[in-house]
Design an enzyme around this catalytic site. Structure first.
Site, PDB file in Angstrom:
ATOM      1  N   ASP A 414       0.830  -1.208   0.000  1.00 61.37           N
ATOM      2  CA  ASP A 414       0.000   0.000   0.000  1.00 61.37           C
ATOM      3  C   ASP A 414       0.864   1.257   0.000  1.00 61.37           C
ATOM      4  OD1 ASP A 414      -2.559   1.475   0.523  1.00 61.37           O
ATOM      5  OD2 ASP A 414      -1.547   1.948   2.402  1.00 61.37           O
ATOM      6  N   GLU A 467       1.198  -0.362  -5.148  1.00 60.32           N
ATOM      7  CA  GLU A 467       0.286   0.761  -5.390  1.00 60.32           C
ATOM      8  C   GLU A 467       1.163   2.015  -5.414  1.00 60.32           C
ATOM      9  OE1 GLU A 467      -3.387   3.358  -3.525  1.00 60.32           O
ATOM     10  OE2 GLU A 467      -1.880   2.435  -2.251  1.00 60.32           O
TER      11      GLU A 467
END
Length: 734
Positions: A414, A467
């Site tokens: 993330d 990401e």
């Protein structure tokens, strides 16, 4: 030891200020003429009898030498240490117990050396709480890194949460405190009570290496130990090890398991258990044709509203759905059904909850001290100090732990951009440049490279996904070629551009035509995943369906055409749950998806389309074999802005059976639309998003068309198509 020194030592134990409890507690030969002395601190005891384990006979009764509960006995007739236990009379019962201070150190010298170096890649096997036997006695070995603490105690139900009872031994070489506590077993709750460098008592801390935690809002860790699940997925792992995912279909169902579905007809809106998810979610995903499930973070987290993105338990699957054994059964079921499992993993920041990592030992241990480096302004969270070897080792251990202990098939990291840039989302005076004056976080870069090396090196066939929303070069390039080493990168630019285009009224789309083509300029600079993730359906952004313009029919038609474009476009696929049946409302993490919508034919049509797209994508080499290679794609028509039509070819390694994808993003059917193709033959209509079974108007080509020797679009042959309104055609040369 003279009487005054002994008195001071006892007072230090009673006040919970003793930094070396093994120096006073337990058995010693420091009585007169080397006599054996045994000391213990048990405030609740009424009477304590010393038992010789060798003879199983009582030796002596201990004397209460301090009113707070410090007990001692000197055996003048014994000069040699022996194994012992206590028989303790409490107010309500009597029991026999081994003494925590009669056991040797928990950590071996190699462990201490590697922990001190910050290179112990399996630190989870030593730190945390590990049920085990020591000298034939069952108990739990506790170990926690807190180098600047003046005292650390393990506390729990087994000691009435009294920090004076079980102070730990400090291994000064590595800053780890350890203690084997007999009779503590799996399922017992515990925390650490820590005094900081100045002797100040800190909030009780959960174990950073806890393998299980209490159900929030409770915050204690739970003794569990490493995963003992009897795995039977060896065939899956063997096959995975031979898989190159760049050339394989990857269609990911992104799922927040707490809100995927809630049980019908039950009060309290409870969560499904891991076993219920195994029985319901996994077969659903298999039927829908997805290859992988990506779980929003299941690393234990305190606040439901963070969706797991503010984790505290980097080694514990959330207890909201059951215990680690249940989670293991869920993973096993995924593999049995041929579904890979990806973990959404958050090494970029952590929450400020008092029981967490912040100021863990009274100092900025895990985080940077300078808030310009250590505090995330966007999320009010703390940022790991990646340059500290022990912190990097902690996070690397977490990544390897999930792959090793729970057989995950990959990790999606993330918020990578927030890790890479020191000035991420900061004003000019709110960040600290690196040693060269730049804005790159060199320590985070080194950490990410090492993480990818370790995951790929230790788990063949796994994948890592970033990401990452910027133009940082080489995110999915191997480390040895100068990249960060990820297997794939989310294509955030493609997502933003195409959703922006799709949100426009069709009459205006001609002015934004190249929002749909721009992604092909850089499509092969990385190994991309096309993400329609949870982030696009929250915070007032609306659902995917409600981003689409027009009346109700047009909204559904737009979404169907968009999915057809996406599933044929180069790049792996990711769709957040609910998108597969056109959830109408924004995602709400506090309740299940609106499954009742499937009673409506339009929603059912979208679900059927996504299922068919997934199966077509998996079964058609041209749609996935060269996903990340320029040879796998050719534009046929990229410039027809007046008609908002896009046409392109997809190739597999066998170039004889290309796919032709044609999308019309206006509500007008295009009759007799000529599309150039590379070879003669029959082009079968494999899928039409306007088909009646999907809720469309059934404008199509009666199963396919024959190519004519009529040059067009720079190709020697062409096909004449009826291109449906707001529809995508997918044809394959037979």
């Amino acid at each position: 030891m003279n009487a005054e020194a002994l008195r001071q030592e006892i007072e230090a134990v009673v006040r919970a200020e003793h930094g070396d409890p093994f120096g006073i507690l337990g058995m010693h030969t420091d009585g007169p003429d080397g006599a054996v002395t045994v000391r213990t601190f048990i405030p609740e005891a009424r009477k304590i009898t010393l038992i010789d384990v060798g003879t199983n006979e009582p030796v002596a009764e201990l004397e209460k030498v301090h009113s707070d509960g410090f007990w001692s006995v000197t055996l003048n007739d014994r000069k040699t240490m022996f194994r012992y236990r206590f028989r303790i009379d409490f107010a309500t019962h009597t029991g026999e117990f081994s003494d925590a201070y009669s056991f040797p150190p928990v950590l071996g010298q190699l462990d201490v050396h590697l922990l001190a170096e910050g290179t112990h890649l399996r630190s989870f096997e030593r730190l945390g709480a590990h049920p085990q036997e020591m000298e034939g006695i069952a108990g739990t070995a506790f170990a926690v890194w807190a180098p600047n603490a003046t005292r650390v105690s393990v506390i729990g139900d087994f000691c009435n949460w009294d920090g004076r009872r079980l102070p730990m031994r400090k291994r000064h070489e590595c800053g780890v405190w350890e203690l084997f506590v007999p009779h503590v077993a799996r399922g017992d709750r515990y925390k650490y009570e820590i005094k900081g460098p100045s002797g100040n008592l800190l909030p009780q801390k959960a174990d950073p290496y806890a393998f299980q935690a209490e159900l929030p809002p409770h915050t204690a860790s739970v003794v569990h130990g490493l995963n003992s699940h009897p795995w039977s997925d060896q065939d899956w792992l063997r096959d995975r090890a031979r898989t190159d995912w760049r050339a394989k279909p990857v269609s990911i169902y992104e799922c927040h398991i707490s809100s995927w579905r809630r049980p019908d007809g039950e009060g309290g809106n409870r969560y499904l258990t891991y076993d219920e998810l195994a029985d319901q979610l996994v077969p659903y995903v298999k039927d829908m044709g997805y290859t992988h499930i990506e779980l929003l973070p299941i690393t234990e987290f305190p606040f439901d509203g963070s969706w797991g993105y503010q984790p505290i338990g980097m080694f514990a699957p959330t207890s909201r759905h059951g215990d680690p054994e249940g989670f293991s059964r869920f993973v096993e079921r995924c593999h049995r059904e041929g579904i890979g499992l990806l973990l959404d993993w958050v090494p970029g920041h952590f929450p400020t909850d008092q029981h967490g990592l912040g100021l863990f030992d009274g100092t900025h241990l895990y985080e940077h001290a300078d808030p310009r480096q250590g505090f995330h302004q966007d999320w009010n969270t703390l940022i790991y100090n990646f340059g500290r070897r022990e912190v990097s080792s902690f996070l690397l251990g977490s990544a390897l732990y999930w792959m090793d202990q729970f057989h995950f098939d990959g990790i999606r990291v993330d918020a990578v951009a927030s890790m890479l840039y020191l000035d991420y989302s900061r004003q000019a005076d709110q960040w600290v440049p690196n040693q060269y004056g730049g804005n790159e976080n060199l320590e985070a870069v080194a950490f990410l490279k090492r993480m990818n090396e370790l995951v790929y090196g230790n788990h063949p066939g796994a994948m890592t996904v970033a990401e990452e929303s910027t133009s940082w070069p080489g995110v999915s390039r191997p480390v040895y070629l100068g990249g960060l080493g990820f297997g794939f990168k989310w294509n955030m630019g493609w997502m933003h551009d195409t959703l922006s285009f799709m949100s426009k009224d069709p009459i205006h789309r001609r002015y934004h035509h190249h929002s749909m083509t721009f992604g092909m300029i850089y499509a092969f600079s990385e190994n991309f995943v096309l993400p329609l993730s949870h982030d696009e359906v929250v915070h007032g952004k609306g659902s995917l369906l409600n981003k689409m313009p027009g009346d109700r029919w047009q909204k559904f038609a737009n979404l169907r055409a968009y999915y057809g474009f996406m599933w044929t476009h180069p790049g792996k696929k990711l769709l957040f749950m609910g998108g597969e049946f056109a959830q109408e409302l924004e995602w709400n993490h506090n309740k299940g998806l609106d499954w009742h919508l499937l009673e409506d034919g339009n929603h059912q049509g979208i679900q059927t389309l996504v299922r068919d797209l997934n199966h077509l994508y998996k079964d058609t080499p041209a749609l996935h074999e060269l996903d990340n290679e320029p040879a796998g794609f050719e534009w046929i028509e990229a410039n027809d802005s007046d008609n908002s039509v896009f046409a392109f070819l997809r190739y597999g390694k066998d170039r004889e059976h290309p796919i032709v994808s044609v999308s019309n993003f206006t509500p007008l059917p295009r009759e007799g639309y000529r599309v150039g193709v590379p070879a003669p033959g029959f082009y079968r209509e494999r899928l039409n998003t306007d088909a009646g079974i999907y809720g469309g108007s059934d404008v199509g080509n009666n199963g396919g068309v024959e190519a004519e020797e009529f040059p067009h679009h720079g190709r020697p042959y062409s096909i004449l198509l009826r291109v449906p309104p707001l529809g995508t055609l997918i044809l394959e040369r037979q």
